[in-house]
Design an enzyme around this catalytic site. Structure first.
Site, mmCIF file in Angstrom:
data_model
loop_
_atom_site.group_PDB
_atom_site.id
_atom_site.type_symbol
_atom_site.label_atom_id
_atom_site.label_comp_id
_atom_site.label_asym_id
_atom_site.label_seq_id
_atom_site.Cartn_x
_atom_site.Cartn_y
_atom_site.Cartn_z
ATOM 1 N N TYR A 45 7.422 1.605 4.044
ATOM 2 C CA TYR A 45 6.327 1.808 3.078
ATOM 3 C C TYR A 45 5.267 0.721 3.251
ATOM 4 O O TYR A 45 4.075 1.010 3.398
ATOM 5 C CB TYR A 45 6.875 1.806 1.645
ATOM 6 C CG TYR A 45 5.847 1.380 0.620
ATOM 7 C CD1 TYR A 45 4.759 2.192 0.314
ATOM 8 C CD2 TYR A 45 5.936 0.139 -0.035
ATOM 9 C CE1 TYR A 45 3.789 1.791 -0.608
ATOM 10 C CE2 TYR A 45 4.985 -0.265 -0.951
ATOM 11 C CZ TYR A 45 3.909 0.565 -1.227
ATOM 12 O OH TYR A 45 2.956 0.164 -2.124
ATOM 13 N N HIS A 46 5.719 -0.552 3.213
ATOM 14 C CA HIS A 46 4.746 -1.636 3.339
ATOM 15 C C HIS A 46 4.012 -1.554 4.683
ATOM 16 O O HIS A 46 2.816 -1.842 4.769
ATOM 17 C CB HIS A 46 5.435 -3.003 3.180
ATOM 18 C CG HIS A 46 5.926 -3.255 1.780
ATOM 19 N ND1 HIS A 46 7.229 -3.032 1.406
ATOM 20 C CD2 HIS A 46 5.277 -3.668 0.662
ATOM 21 C CE1 HIS A 46 7.363 -3.321 0.115
ATOM 22 N NE2 HIS A 46 6.205 -3.707 -0.358
ATOM 23 N N THR A 99 -0.688 -3.470 -0.721
ATOM 24 C CA THR A 99 0.260 -4.271 -1.505
ATOM 25 C C THR A 99 0.336 -5.699 -0.968
ATOM 26 O O THR A 99 0.111 -5.951 0.231
ATOM 27 C CB THR A 99 1.696 -3.703 -1.530
ATOM 28 O OG1 THR A 99 2.471 -4.388 -0.552
ATOM 29 C CG2 THR A 99 1.749 -2.234 -1.263
ATOM 30 N N LYS A 109 0.997 0.634 4.700
ATOM 31 C CA LYS A 109 -0.202 0.005 4.135
ATOM 32 C C LYS A 109 -0.881 -0.901 5.165
ATOM 33 O O LYS A 109 -2.098 -1.021 5.187
ATOM 34 C CB LYS A 109 0.176 -0.825 2.903
ATOM 35 C CG LYS A 109 0.811 -0.021 1.780
ATOM 36 C CD LYS A 109 -0.225 0.813 1.067
ATOM 37 C CE LYS A 109 0.318 1.430 -0.199
ATOM 38 N NZ LYS A 109 -0.669 2.235 -0.917
ATOM 39 N N SER A 157 9.250 -3.188 4.754
ATOM 40 C CA SER A 157 9.764 -1.807 4.667
ATOM 41 C C SER A 157 8.785 -0.871 5.377
ATOM 42 O O SER A 157 7.629 -1.247 5.627
ATOM 43 C CB SER A 157 9.895 -1.359 3.207
ATOM 44 O OG SER A 157 8.616 -1.048 2.678
HETATM 45 N N1 NAD Z 1 2.901 0.381 -9.076
HETATM 46 C C1 NAD Z 1 2.919 -0.777 -8.404
HETATM 47 O O1 NAD Z 1 3.602 -1.747 -8.783
HETATM 48 C C2 NAD Z 1 2.071 -0.942 -7.168
HETATM 49 C C3 NAD Z 1 1.990 -2.206 -6.565
HETATM 50 C C4 NAD Z 1 1.217 -2.368 -5.420
HETATM 51 C C5 NAD Z 1 0.535 -1.272 -4.882
HETATM 52 N N2 NAD Z 1 0.647 -0.056 -5.474
HETATM 53 C C6 NAD Z 1 -0.070 1.073 -4.871
HETATM 54 O O2 NAD Z 1 -0.898 1.673 -5.846
HETATM 55 C C7 NAD Z 1 -0.959 3.090 -5.636
HETATM 56 C C8 NAD Z 1 -0.576 3.802 -6.932
HETATM 57 O O3 NAD Z 1 0.741 3.413 -7.314
HETATM 58 P P1 NAD Z 1 1.488 4.110 -8.520
HETATM 59 O O4 NAD Z 1 2.555 3.194 -8.955
HETATM 60 O O5 NAD Z 1 0.480 4.599 -9.497
HETATM 61 O O6 NAD Z 1 2.157 5.352 -7.774
HETATM 62 P P2 NAD Z 1 2.374 6.850 -8.286
HETATM 63 O O7 NAD Z 1 3.344 7.484 -7.363
HETATM 64 O O8 NAD Z 1 2.691 6.868 -9.731
HETATM 65 O O9 NAD Z 1 0.925 7.502 -8.050
HETATM 66 C C9 NAD Z 1 0.495 7.980 -6.807
HETATM 67 C C10 NAD Z 1 -0.043 9.396 -7.019
HETATM 68 O O10 NAD Z 1 -0.596 9.864 -5.794
HETATM 69 C C11 NAD Z 1 -0.230 11.216 -5.592
HETATM 70 N N3 NAD Z 1 -0.232 11.462 -4.137
HETATM 71 C C12 NAD Z 1 0.578 10.910 -3.198
HETATM 72 N N4 NAD Z 1 0.277 11.402 -1.985
HETATM 73 C C13 NAD Z 1 -0.764 12.272 -2.149
HETATM 74 C C14 NAD Z 1 -1.518 13.066 -1.271
HETATM 75 N N5 NAD Z 1 -1.238 13.146 0.040
HETATM 76 N N6 NAD Z 1 -2.531 13.825 -1.778
HETATM 77 C C15 NAD Z 1 -2.811 13.789 -3.116
HETATM 78 N N7 NAD Z 1 -2.109 13.049 -4.001
HETATM 79 C C16 NAD Z 1 -1.101 12.293 -3.519
HETATM 80 C C17 NAD Z 1 1.159 11.339 -6.226
HETATM 81 O O11 NAD Z 1 1.467 12.665 -6.606
HETATM 82 C C18 NAD Z 1 1.052 10.382 -7.427
HETATM 83 O O12 NAD Z 1 0.667 11.062 -8.605
HETATM 84 C C19 NAD Z 1 -0.042 3.400 -4.468
HETATM 85 O O13 NAD Z 1 -0.805 3.479 -3.300
HETATM 86 C C20 NAD Z 1 0.870 2.186 -4.418
HETATM 87 O O14 NAD Z 1 1.355 1.965 -3.132
HETATM 88 C C21 NAD Z 1 1.393 0.143 -6.601
#
Ligand code: NAD
Length: 384
Positions: free
Chosen positions: A181-182, A144, A185, A179
């Site tokens: 979370y961050h 992120t 990453k 955070s």
């Molecule tokens: N949505 C945003 O605005 C955004 C912004 C920056 C970065 N990201 C990153 O992009 C990625 C996807 O984001 P998103 O919004 O689609 O999130 P999301 O939670 O909708 O999707 C993540 C998926 O990964 C699965 N998952 C998590 N841990 C797992 C594990 N150990 N084994 C198997 N599956 C697992 C979850 O069940 C979920 O379906 C994440 O890594 C997030 O940090 C998202």
């Protein structure tokens, strides 16, 4: 290409899988559905009902001639991911499978530990599995933009040329995230850079801004059966999606603090365009490449203003309200992140403005009866 999408049931993973399948690539999905459990912990539901992954994949495979495969499994289970990579031998691995919420990670000790364990250990299992079974695969990892925090210098793309006491080096950009979370990453990035350096793996680490939107050309083929998970709550809802939903609910847009905090944003279609550009232009063996993946950066007040104007064009009277900031973050700060790499690979950014957000506001209006206003006010505070 043979592409493996980890976290393929998620907000971004699902539409990414559809895109690559439509392009004719061989797509496999992995998910362990842990996000569903996390939603249930807070009692939050996405705004728009989605079909189960099984039904969505069935629907896609019946209507398209390039089927998607899916596997239910956990990245924390090393044997599962190692054996899967041995079976599939993917050329590209898009890694979305992490706990994606800053408030979730800050809500208590258990969730902070879960976040770092799930994200950091899952990613490490993946690195070992790649090294053993497909060392030439290109790992496209979602990080992120929040990893950098808000430093008082320009934000480069992952690396910084440093001159210190007359000597020079190229170092990983020093990160000051906001955070647990961050931080997970940041730890991932350090582990991946190390794996590229010692095992000759290749990776693109995408430091992505906050994503907004619902529509992609593939979802639009059959929205009801293929739509992705859209959250608007304080924990899993990203800010633009939440502001748009508040506007439709005639609820004031909850701007945290002064609203002068600046952040980077990207439309969901551009997320997929960027993943495509990264995947089809791989780095060299041993290279740890970082791209900043966002198309706009604005303050919260500016974002709210655009959404209020767009709502007004649709006959919705919206307004913003400043509320006490539940986060501990700088509200007045310098912010100048670079994003030239993806643009030089050919990205034509979708700009965030009154017109681009209209279609999303209209869609949310269609599901207005599902909005639960109790999801809006932040209950998770950074200072416990
Ligand atoms: N949505 C945003 O605005 C955004 C912004 C920056 C970065 N990201 C990153 O992009 C990625 C996807 O984001 P998103 O919004 O689609 O999130 P999301 O939670 O909708 O999707 C993540 C998926 O990964 C699965 N998952 C998590 N841990 C797992 C594990 N150990 N084994 C198997 N599956 C697992 C979850 O069940 C979920 O379906 C994440 O890594 C997030 O940090 C998202």
């Amino acid at each position: 290409m043979k592409i493996l999408i980890l976290g393929g049931n998620g907000y971004l993973g699902w539409p990414t899988s559809l895109f690559f399948s439509k392009q004719g690539h061989e797509v496999s999905i992995v998910d362990n559905f842990v996000k569903k459990k996390m939603e249930l912990e807070f009692g939050f539901k996405p705004l728009i009902p989605t079909k189960t992954l099984h039904k969505r994949v069935d629907c896609w495979n019946k209507n398209q001639n390039n089927p998607i495969n899916f596997y239910v499994g956990d990245l924390l289970n090393h044997r599962f991911i190692k054996d899967l990579l041995a079976d599939i031998r993917p050329e590209v691995i898009v890694h979305y499978a992490e706990q994606p919420s800053a408030p979730y990670s800050m809500s208590n000790r258990e969730r902070a530990i879960f976040t770092q364990q799930n994200n950091v250990m899952g990613n490490l299992n993946l690195l070992f599995a790649i090294k053993k079974n497909c060392p030439d695969a290109h790992l496209v990892k979602l990080g992120t933009l929040g990893e950098y925090g808000t430093p008082n210098i320009d934000i480069e793309e992952g690396w910084l040329n440093v001159e210190h006491n007359g000597r020079k080096d190229r170092m990983l950009y020093p990160k000051k995230p906001g955070s647990f979370y961050h931080l997970s990453k940041v730890h991932d990035s350090a582990n991946i850079e190390f794996a590229c350096r010692i095992w000759d793996l290749k990776c693109t680490d995408l430091n992505q801004g906050v994503v907004y939107g619902n529509f992609t050309p593939e979802i639009d083929l059959d929205f009801e059966n293929l739509c992705t998970s859209f959250h608007y709550d304080e924990v899993f809802g990203t800010i633009i999606n939440r502001f748009c939903t508040q506007s439709v609910a005639n609820y004031p847009l909850t701007v945290y603090g002064t609203g002068n905090q600046k952040r980077g944003y990207i439309n969901i279609i551009d997320t997929i365009n960027c993943i495509n550009l990264a995947s089809t232009n791989p780095p060299k063996k041993g290279e740890f490449r970082v791209f900043n993946q966002f198309t706009d950066f604005k303050s919260l007040n500016e974002m709210a203003e655009v959404i209020i104007k767009s709502s007004k064009n649709l006959g919705i009277k919206a307004k913003a309200k400043k509320i006490q900031n539940p986060r501990k973050e700088m509200e007045e700060h310098y912010y100048n992140p670079k994003n030239t790499s993806l643009i030089s690979l050919g990205l034509k950014p979708i700009k965030f403005n009154e017109n681009t957000i209209e279609k999303d506001i209209k869609l949310i209006t269609k599901y207005k009866k599902n909005i639960d206003q109790e999801y809006f006010m932040p209950t998770v505070k950074w200072e416990i």
